[in-house]
Design a protein around this motif. Structure first.
Motif, PDB file in Angstrom:
ATOM      1  N   TRP A 120      -5.857   7.476  -6.816  1.00  0.00           N
ATOM      2  CA  TRP A 120      -5.346   7.082  -5.500  1.00  0.00           C
ATOM      3  C   TRP A 120      -4.531   8.187  -4.854  1.00  0.00           C
ATOM      4  CZ3 TRP A 120       0.100   5.873  -4.693  1.00  0.00           C
ATOM      5  CH2 TRP A 120       0.865   5.873  -5.869  1.00  0.00           C
ATOM      6  N   ASN A 121      -4.472   8.171  -3.523  1.00  0.00           N
ATOM      7  CA  ASN A 121      -3.875   9.224  -2.700  1.00  0.00           C
ATOM      8  C   ASN A 121      -2.370   9.019  -2.618  1.00  0.00           C
ATOM      9  OD1 ASN A 121      -3.131  10.995  -0.696  1.00  0.00           O
ATOM     10  ND2 ASN A 121      -4.915  10.580   0.610  1.00  0.00           N
ATOM     11  N   ALA A 122      -1.674   9.548  -3.627  1.00  0.00           N
ATOM     12  CA  ALA A 122      -0.215   9.352  -3.700  1.00  0.00           C
ATOM     13  C   ALA A 122       0.535  10.300  -2.776  1.00  0.00           C
ATOM     14  CB  ALA A 122       0.254   9.531  -5.140  1.00  0.00           C
ATOM     15  N   VAL A 123      -0.199  11.217  -2.138  1.00  0.00           N
ATOM     16  CA  VAL A 123       0.442  12.117  -1.161  1.00  0.00           C
ATOM     17  C   VAL A 123       0.685  11.349   0.143  1.00  0.00           C
ATOM     18  CG1 VAL A 123       0.008  14.133   0.300  1.00  0.00           C
ATOM     19  CG2 VAL A 123      -0.498  14.230  -2.155  1.00  0.00           C
ATOM     20  N   LYS A 124      -0.341  10.568   0.541  1.00  0.00           N
ATOM     21  CA  LYS A 124      -0.233   9.875   1.847  1.00  0.00           C
ATOM     22  C   LYS A 124       0.313   8.456   1.712  1.00  0.00           C
ATOM     23  CE  LYS A 124      -3.297  10.048   5.194  1.00  0.00           C
ATOM     24  NZ  LYS A 124      -4.590  10.059   5.955  1.00  0.00           N
ATOM     25  N   LYS A 126       2.418   5.225  -0.544  1.00  0.00           N
ATOM     26  CA  LYS A 126       3.526   5.034  -1.506  1.00  0.00           C
ATOM     27  C   LYS A 126       3.066   4.320  -2.775  1.00  0.00           C
ATOM     28  CE  LYS A 126       6.507   3.100   1.403  1.00  0.00           C
ATOM     29  NZ  LYS A 126       5.787   3.524   2.631  1.00  0.00           N
ATOM     30  N   THR A 127       2.136   3.386  -2.620  1.00  0.00           N
ATOM     31  CA  THR A 127       1.701   2.627  -3.803  1.00  0.00           C
ATOM     32  C   THR A 127       0.168   2.595  -3.863  1.00  0.00           C
ATOM     33  OG1 THR A 127       1.531   0.568  -2.572  1.00  0.00           O
ATOM     34  CG2 THR A 127       3.689   1.064  -3.569  1.00  0.00           C
ATOM     35  N   PHE A 128      -0.344   2.259  -5.054  1.00  0.00           N
ATOM     36  CA  PHE A 128      -1.797   2.123  -5.247  1.00  0.00           C
ATOM     37  C   PHE A 128      -2.321   1.029  -4.325  1.00  0.00           C
ATOM     38  CE2 PHE A 128      -5.816   2.079  -7.203  1.00  0.00           C
ATOM     39  CZ  PHE A 128      -6.200   0.749  -7.257  1.00  0.00           C
ATOM     40  N   GLY A 129      -1.563  -0.086  -4.254  1.00  0.00           N
ATOM     41  CA  GLY A 129      -1.990  -1.234  -3.448  1.00  0.00           C
ATOM     42  C   GLY A 129      -2.164  -0.865  -1.994  1.00  0.00           C
ATOM     43  N   GLU A 130      -1.240  -0.030  -1.490  1.00  0.00           N
ATOM     44  CA  GLU A 130      -1.344   0.415  -0.092  1.00  0.00           C
ATOM     45  C   GLU A 130      -2.546   1.337   0.070  1.00  0.00           C
ATOM     46  OE1 GLU A 130       2.162   2.582   1.102  1.00  0.00           O
ATOM     47  OE2 GLU A 130       1.255   3.140   3.030  1.00  0.00           O
ATOM     48  N   ALA A 131      -2.714   2.252  -0.881  1.00  0.00           N
ATOM     49  CA  ALA A 131      -3.839   3.199  -0.819  1.00  0.00           C
ATOM     50  C   ALA A 131      -5.167   2.443  -0.872  1.00  0.00           C
ATOM     51  CB  ALA A 131      -3.745   4.194  -1.967  1.00  0.00           C
ATOM     52  N   ALA A 134      -6.574   1.683   2.476  1.00  0.00           N
ATOM     53  CA  ALA A 134      -6.663   2.769   3.472  1.00  0.00           C
ATOM     54  C   ALA A 134      -8.013   3.483   3.365  1.00  0.00           C
ATOM     55  CB  ALA A 134      -5.532   3.771   3.254  1.00  0.00           C
ATOM     56  N   PRO A 135      -8.572   3.941   4.492  1.00  0.00           N
ATOM     57  CA  PRO A 135      -9.918   4.526   4.466  1.00  0.00           C
ATOM     58  C   PRO A 135     -10.053   5.755   3.578  1.00  0.00           C
ATOM     59  CG  PRO A 135      -8.911   4.718   6.656  1.00  0.00           C
ATOM     60  CD  PRO A 135      -8.016   3.866   5.845  1.00  0.00           C
ATOM     61  N   ASP A 136      -8.928   6.471   3.359  1.00  0.00           N
ATOM     62  CA  ASP A 136      -8.945   7.655   2.465  1.00  0.00           C
ATOM     63  C   ASP A 136      -7.975   7.431   1.308  1.00  0.00           C
ATOM     64  OD1 ASP A 136      -6.602   9.813   4.317  1.00  0.00           O
ATOM     65  OD2 ASP A 136      -6.571   7.668   3.785  1.00  0.00           O
ATOM     66  N   GLY A 137      -7.852   6.171   0.901  1.00  0.00           N
ATOM     67  CA  GLY A 137      -6.830   5.851  -0.097  1.00  0.00           C
ATOM     68  C   GLY A 137      -7.227   6.099  -1.538  1.00  0.00           C
ATOM     69  N   LEU A 138      -8.527   5.875  -1.835  1.00  0.00           N
ATOM     70  CA  LEU A 138      -8.969   5.985  -3.233  1.00  0.00           C
ATOM     71  C   LEU A 138     -10.085   7.010  -3.374  1.00  0.00           C
ATOM     72  CD1 LEU A 138      -9.186   2.184  -4.295  1.00  0.00           C
ATOM     73  CD2 LEU A 138      -7.221   3.748  -4.430  1.00  0.00           C
ATOM     74  N   ALA A 139     -10.161   7.591  -4.554  1.00  0.00           N
ATOM     75  CA  ALA A 139     -11.286   8.478  -4.908  1.00  0.00           C
ATOM     76  C   ALA A 139     -11.778   8.000  -6.267  1.00  0.00           C
ATOM     77  CB  ALA A 139     -10.829   9.925  -4.980  1.00  0.00           C
ATOM     78  N   LEU A 199     -13.279  -5.656  -2.165  1.00  0.00           N
ATOM     79  CA  LEU A 199     -14.330  -4.842  -1.520  1.00  0.00           C
ATOM     80  C   LEU A 199     -13.787  -3.948  -0.399  1.00  0.00           C
ATOM     81  CD1 LEU A 199     -17.008  -7.686  -1.385  1.00  0.00           C
ATOM     82  CD2 LEU A 199     -17.023  -5.734  -2.957  1.00  0.00           C
ATOM     83  N   HIS A 200     -12.482  -3.610  -0.471  1.00  0.00           N
ATOM     84  CA  HIS A 200     -11.885  -2.750   0.572  1.00  0.00           C
ATOM     85  C   HIS A 200     -12.694  -1.474   0.782  1.00  0.00           C
ATOM     86  CE1 HIS A 200      -8.438  -5.304   0.680  1.00  0.00           C
ATOM     87  NE2 HIS A 200      -7.873  -4.886  -0.439  1.00  0.00           N
TER      88      HIS A 200
END
Ligand SMILES: COc1ccc(C[C@H]2SC(=O)NC2=O)c(OC)c1
Ligand SMILES: [Zn+2]
Length: 257
Positions: A120-124, A126-131, A134-139, A199-200
């Motif tokens: 998860w994108n911890a740069v943009k 604050k939490t995994f749940g928020e990421a 988000a459209p660029d939250g997870l990889a 399914l986010h």
């Protein structure tokens, strides 16, 4: 496909999760010749050097190895990613026999299983749940598993599966998932989603072209897991926990190859 009772059947998910019929759903069928070779795509870099694995859990959908993601010890970067993404967990999808069980397919062909390393994108965020929303939250790094010889490192996971037959968790010592990577890191990448509810549409998918080889015996140990808990009288074997390919809806798949 995740068969079985009610809610865990992909074909009814859209009733509670309308995004199931969205424009960037996963998995997909990857057609290599239609993928766009993008020379600007650099190599994917995995810095899993520190070992931060914590526990292995049967969560009733899959078996998950979770990591301490309180800092940037284990990250993926490069490739299509604008910054490092923190390793959160990895888990598997598999079938009940033969070469069905992967979520992504390649030119219509499926593999026996598919490993997902979730970051998860911890740069943009604050939490995994928020990421995760988000459209660029997870990889998610997807690795196909094909049957053949024993995989010398997968034993560490498959030998622990008997401890999580039911929906329970147990601790694992340091397990560095770098040992589960194939020799080539050539990949396809596209914008997609989580493959189970909710399914986010928050996943940048990186699917490796080269599968890893595991034995039928090792795969069989996944199939002795149960969807059900110890207290339940019904014992439903955990298998076919994969979602079938979803419509591409005009998306472009790029390749590093
Ligand atoms: C935030 O809620 C969720 C829900 C489901 C999953 C698991 C899905 S996502 C994937 O790639 N494969 C799967 O089975 C998840 O994964 C981080 C996160
Ligand atoms: Zn998955």
């Amino acid at each position: 496909m995740a068969h079985g009772s009610g809610s865990n059947c992909p074909s009814v998910w859209h009733k509670n999760y309308p995004v199931a019929q969205g424009n960037r759903q996963s998995p997909i069928d990857i057609v290599p010749h239609q993928a766009l070779h993008d020379p600007s795509l650099g190599p994917v870099v995995l810095n899993y050097d520190q070992c931060t694995s914590m526990n292995i859990t049967n969560n009733g959908h899959s078996v998950v190895v979770q990591f301490d993601d309180s800092d940037d010890r284990s990250v993926i970067q490069g490739g299509p990613l604008d910054n490092p993404y923190r390793l959160k967990q990895f888990h598997f999808h598999w079938g009940e026999k033969g070469c069905h069980g992967s979520e992504h397919t390649v030119a219509g062909n499926s593999y026996a299983s598919e490993l997902h390393l979730v970051h998860w994108n911890a740069v943009k965020y604050k939490t995994f749940g928020e990421a995760a929303t988000a459209p660029d939250g997870l990889a998610v790094l997807g690795i196909f598993l094909e049957t053949g010889d024993d995989h010398r490192w997968l034993h560490v996971i498959t030998d622990a599966l008997y401890m999580v037959k039911f929906k329970v968790s147990t601790t694992v010592n340091c397990f560095n998932p770098k040992c589960l990577l194939p020799s080539s890191l050539h990949y396809w990448t596209y914008l997609g989603s989580l493959t189970t509810p909710p399914l986010h549409e928050s996943v940048i998918w990186i699917v490796l072209r080269e599968p890893i080889i595991v034995s039928e015996k090792q795969l069989g140990k996944f199939r002795m897991l149960l969807f059900t808990g110890e207290e339940e009288d019904q014992r439903i074997r955990m298998e076919n926990n994969f979602r079938p390919p979803q419509p591409l809806k005009g998306r472009k798949v790029r390749s590093s190859i």
